[in-house]
Design a protein around this motif. Structure first.
Motif, PDB file in Angstrom:
ATOM      1  N   ALA A   9       4.749 138.469  49.420  1.00 44.57           N
ATOM      2  CA  ALA A   9       4.517 139.912  49.485  1.00 44.57           C
ATOM      3  C   ALA A   9       5.443 140.642  48.531  1.00 44.57           C
ATOM      4  O   ALA A   9       5.024 141.571  47.827  1.00 44.57           O
ATOM      5  CB  ALA A   9       4.701 140.415  50.910  1.00 44.57           C
ATOM      6  N   CYS A  10       6.692 140.220  48.487  1.00 41.64           N
ATOM      7  CA  CYS A  10       7.677 140.846  47.592  1.00 41.64           C
ATOM      8  C   CYS A  10       7.269 140.634  46.134  1.00 41.64           C
ATOM      9  O   CYS A  10       7.299 141.554  45.332  1.00 41.64           O
ATOM     10  CB  CYS A  10       9.055 140.255  47.869  1.00 41.64           C
ATOM     11  N   ARG A  11       6.872 139.410  45.802  1.00 40.10           N
ATOM     12  CA  ARG A  11       6.464 139.113  44.435  1.00 40.10           C
ATOM     13  C   ARG A  11       5.206 139.907  44.061  1.00 40.10           C
ATOM     14  O   ARG A  11       5.092 140.446  42.964  1.00 40.10           O
ATOM     15  CB  ARG A  11       6.225 137.623  44.255  1.00 40.10           C
ATOM     16  N   SER A  12       4.272 140.020  45.010  1.00 40.15           N
ATOM     17  CA  SER A  12       3.052 140.784  44.772  1.00 40.15           C
ATOM     18  C   SER A  12       3.376 142.256  44.516  1.00 40.15           C
ATOM     19  O   SER A  12       2.815 142.877  43.600  1.00 40.15           O
ATOM     20  CB  SER A  12       2.125 140.642  45.980  1.00 40.15           C
ATOM     21  N   GLU A  13       4.279 142.817  45.304  1.00 38.23           N
ATOM     22  CA  GLU A  13       4.689 144.216  45.123  1.00 38.23           C
ATOM     23  C   GLU A  13       5.395 144.396  43.778  1.00 38.23           C
ATOM     24  O   GLU A  13       5.198 145.387  43.080  1.00 38.23           O
ATOM     25  CB  GLU A  13       5.590 144.662  46.271  1.00 38.23           C
ATOM     26  N   ALA A  14       6.219 143.414  43.401  1.00 42.44           N
ATOM     27  CA  ALA A  14       6.911 143.481  42.108  1.00 42.44           C
ATOM     28  C   ALA A  14       5.909 143.475  40.960  1.00 42.44           C
ATOM     29  O   ALA A  14       6.060 144.232  39.994  1.00 42.44           O
ATOM     30  CB  ALA A  14       7.888 142.315  41.982  1.00 42.44           C
ATOM     31  N   ARG A  16       2.796 144.525  41.118  1.00 43.33           N
ATOM     32  CA  ARG A  16       2.089 145.805  41.168  1.00 43.33           C
ATOM     33  C   ARG A  16       2.915 146.886  40.475  1.00 43.33           C
ATOM     34  O   ARG A  16       2.408 147.656  39.663  1.00 43.33           O
ATOM     35  CB  ARG A  16       1.800 146.204  42.618  1.00 43.33           C
ATOM     36  N   LYS A  17       4.203 146.932  40.797  1.00 39.05           N
ATOM     37  CA  LYS A  17       5.079 147.951  40.175  1.00 39.05           C
ATOM     38  C   LYS A  17       5.218 147.689  38.678  1.00 39.05           C
ATOM     39  O   LYS A  17       5.260 148.629  37.885  1.00 39.05           O
ATOM     40  CB  LYS A  17       6.444 147.964  40.848  1.00 39.05           C
ATOM     41  N   LYS A  20       2.193 149.126  37.075  1.00 36.25           N
ATOM     42  CA  LYS A  20       2.199 150.597  37.170  1.00 36.25           C
ATOM     43  C   LYS A  20       3.251 151.207  36.239  1.00 36.25           C
ATOM     44  O   LYS A  20       3.012 152.213  35.580  1.00 36.25           O
ATOM     45  CB  LYS A  20       2.480 151.000  38.628  1.00 36.25           C
ATOM     46  N   VAL A  99      13.669 148.954  45.430  1.00 36.85           N
ATOM     47  CA  VAL A  99      13.830 148.200  44.188  1.00 36.85           C
ATOM     48  C   VAL A  99      15.234 148.369  43.600  1.00 36.85           C
ATOM     49  O   VAL A  99      15.770 147.434  43.007  1.00 36.85           O
ATOM     50  CB  VAL A  99      12.742 148.573  43.149  1.00 36.85           C
TER      51      VAL A  99
END
Length: 149
Positions: A9-14, A16-17, A20, A99
């Protein structure tokens, strides 16, 4: 659907950011030195004795009057910077999310152990400008009042 792990989940969010933020022209980071150990972490494992670099580190608040004053001065400086950027027609955002409290981010910007990251400032050109003109208030009687002594 399968449940993803915290690391996934953390890697996926990273990622995504990363996608973006890749369009943002400039990033500034404001830090304050002398704020005590900002890298305290309770996470360690046999597989990764140095701790997870993407784990959010605990918030360490200013603990002395000097630290509090330095933190407040940094915040005021950031606000002045944002106002200056706006006056030049630039858009900005002051971010303080998780972050900025990770070892990975601290390593990326070269923080010392006692540096507190006060904010990540993103700078660019606004996609659109507000159309409404600012309404100026009449100061007399609205904000300023005569006081009889």
């Amino acid at each position: 659907s399968r449940k993803i792990s915290g690391h996934e989940a953390c890697r996926s969010e990273a990622m995504r950011k990363r996608e973006k933020w890749s369009d943002i022209p400039a990033f500034l980071v404001a830090t304050v030195r002398g704020m005590g150990d900002q890298c305290q972490s309770s996470f360690t494992s046999n597989n990764n004795p140095d701790g997870e670099i993407f784990e959010e580190l605990p918030y360490v608040a200013p603990s002395t009057m000097r630290q509090l004053e330095d933190y407040a001065a940094a915040c005021a400086s950031i606000q002045n910077l944002l106002l200056s950027l706006h006056s030049e027609g630039l858009g900005s955002k002051w971010a303080t999310g998780p972050v900025i409290r990770t070892r990975a981010f601290r390593d990326l910007i070269g923080c010392e152990e006692d540096d507190m990251v006060v904010g990540l400032i993103m700078v660019g050109w606004p996609k659109r400008l507000p159309r409404m003109p600012r309404r100026r208030r009449d100061l007399e009687g609205d904000i300023l009042k005569d006081v009889q002594l």
